[in-house]
Design a protein around this motif. Structure first.
Motif, PDB file in Angstrom:
ATOM      1  N   UNK A   1       0.879  19.166 -35.058  1.00 21.07           N
ATOM      2  CA  UNK A   1       0.072  18.090 -35.636  1.00 21.07           C
ATOM      3  C   UNK A   1       0.159  18.131 -37.164  1.00 21.07           C
ATOM      4  N   UNK A   2      -0.021  19.318 -37.745  1.00 25.71           N
ATOM      5  CA  UNK A   2       0.020  19.457 -39.197  1.00 25.71           C
ATOM      6  C   UNK A   2       1.363  19.051 -39.778  1.00 25.71           C
ATOM      7  N   UNK A   3       2.449  19.492 -39.137  1.00 24.96           N
ATOM      8  CA  UNK A   3       3.784  19.124 -39.616  1.00 24.96           C
ATOM      9  C   UNK A   3       4.013  17.619 -39.515  1.00 24.96           C
ATOM     10  N   UNK A   4       3.526  17.019 -38.423  1.00 23.29           N
ATOM     11  CA  UNK A   4       3.673  15.563 -38.282  1.00 23.29           C
ATOM     12  C   UNK A   4       2.909  14.843 -39.380  1.00 23.29           C
ATOM     13  N   UNK A   5       1.653  15.217 -39.584  1.00 29.44           N
ATOM     14  CA  UNK A   5       0.838  14.526 -40.594  1.00 29.44           C
ATOM     15  C   UNK A   5       1.406  14.713 -41.996  1.00 29.44           C
ATOM     16  N   UNK A   6       1.865  15.915 -42.286  1.00 28.94           N
ATOM     17  CA  UNK A   6       2.413  16.162 -43.618  1.00 28.94           C
ATOM     18  C   UNK A   6       3.759  15.480 -43.804  1.00 28.94           C
ATOM     19  N   UNK A   7       4.640  15.612 -42.811  1.00 24.08           N
ATOM     20  CA  UNK A   7       5.997  15.099 -42.959  1.00 24.08           C
ATOM     21  C   UNK A   7       6.156  13.616 -42.740  1.00 24.08           C
ATOM     22  N   UNK A   8       5.441  13.082 -41.774  1.00 23.90           N
ATOM     23  CA  UNK A   8       5.638  11.675 -41.411  1.00 23.90           C
ATOM     24  C   UNK A   8       4.619  10.738 -42.048  1.00 23.90           C
ATOM     25  N   UNK A   9       3.521  11.279 -42.536  1.00 22.01           N
ATOM     26  CA  UNK A   9       2.488  10.397 -43.075  1.00 22.01           C
ATOM     27  C   UNK A   9       2.177  10.679 -44.544  1.00 22.01           C
ATOM     28  N   UNK A  10       1.774  11.900 -44.862  1.00 19.65           N
ATOM     29  CA  UNK A  10       1.363  12.196 -46.242  1.00 19.65           C
ATOM     30  C   UNK A  10       2.546  12.232 -47.204  1.00 19.65           C
ATOM     31  N   UNK A  11       3.627  12.905 -46.829  1.00 18.74           N
ATOM     32  CA  UNK A  11       4.773  13.048 -47.737  1.00 18.74           C
ATOM     33  C   UNK A  11       5.365  11.713 -48.189  1.00 18.74           C
ATOM     34  N   UNK A  12       5.618  10.771 -47.273  1.00 22.66           N
ATOM     35  CA  UNK A  12       6.154   9.482 -47.752  1.00 22.66           C
ATOM     36  C   UNK A  12       5.220   8.783 -48.739  1.00 22.66           C
ATOM     37  N   UNK A  13       3.926   8.912 -48.526  1.00 21.47           N
ATOM     38  CA  UNK A  13       2.967   8.264 -49.430  1.00 21.47           C
ATOM     39  C   UNK A  13       2.923   8.978 -50.783  1.00 21.47           C
TER      40      UNK A  13
END
Length: 130
Positions: A17-29
């Motif tokens: 979950x953490x990797x998904x949120x960081x990589x797919x959501x927070x990082x692009x923003x």
């Protein structure tokens, strides 16, 4: 299932979950990727606060991954996921693939936390019938 195994599975789910949120959501923003702005515009958010949303996602994800603040992080993350779901509903997106995706993420997040936290399991026991 042993507590040790439940805890390990919970940490694996939480890490995913953490990797998904960081990589797919927070990082692009946070990195200013054009896809972040394009996605927000397609959802009806002209001049959206992409950096603010990415920062909130980062902070909530980190709070979730730290054992002492994990429940606070999960509660705050559900607020973000609720806003994402409301945005998907307003944009008239497909139900199962887009609108309910926040629910899927929330269940995954809380499932990982429930498995890795004996205190949370005691608060919300899952009783098996025999």
């Amino acid at each position: 299932m042993s507590q040790k195994l439940m805890t390990r599975i919970g940490w694996v789910l939480s890490a995913i979950f953490g990797l998904f949120m960081l990589g797919a959501s927070a990082l692009p923003k946070l990195s200013g990727m054009p896809i972040a702005d394009e996605t927000m515009v397609s959802l009806g958010w002209q001049d959206s606060p992409v950096l603010l949303i990415g920062t909130l996602e980062l902070v909530c994800t980190l709070l979730y991954l730290i054992p002492a603040t994990s429940v606070l992080g999960a509660v705050l993350m559900m607020a973000i996921l609720g806003g994402a779901m409301a945005t998907q509903i307003r944009a008239d997106m497909p139900l199962f693939s887009n609108i309910l995706f926040s629910i899927y993420l929330g269940l995954f997040m809380w499932g990982g936390l429930w498995l890795r936290s004996a205190r949370l399991r005691a608060l919300f026991p899952f009783v098996q019938s025999r």
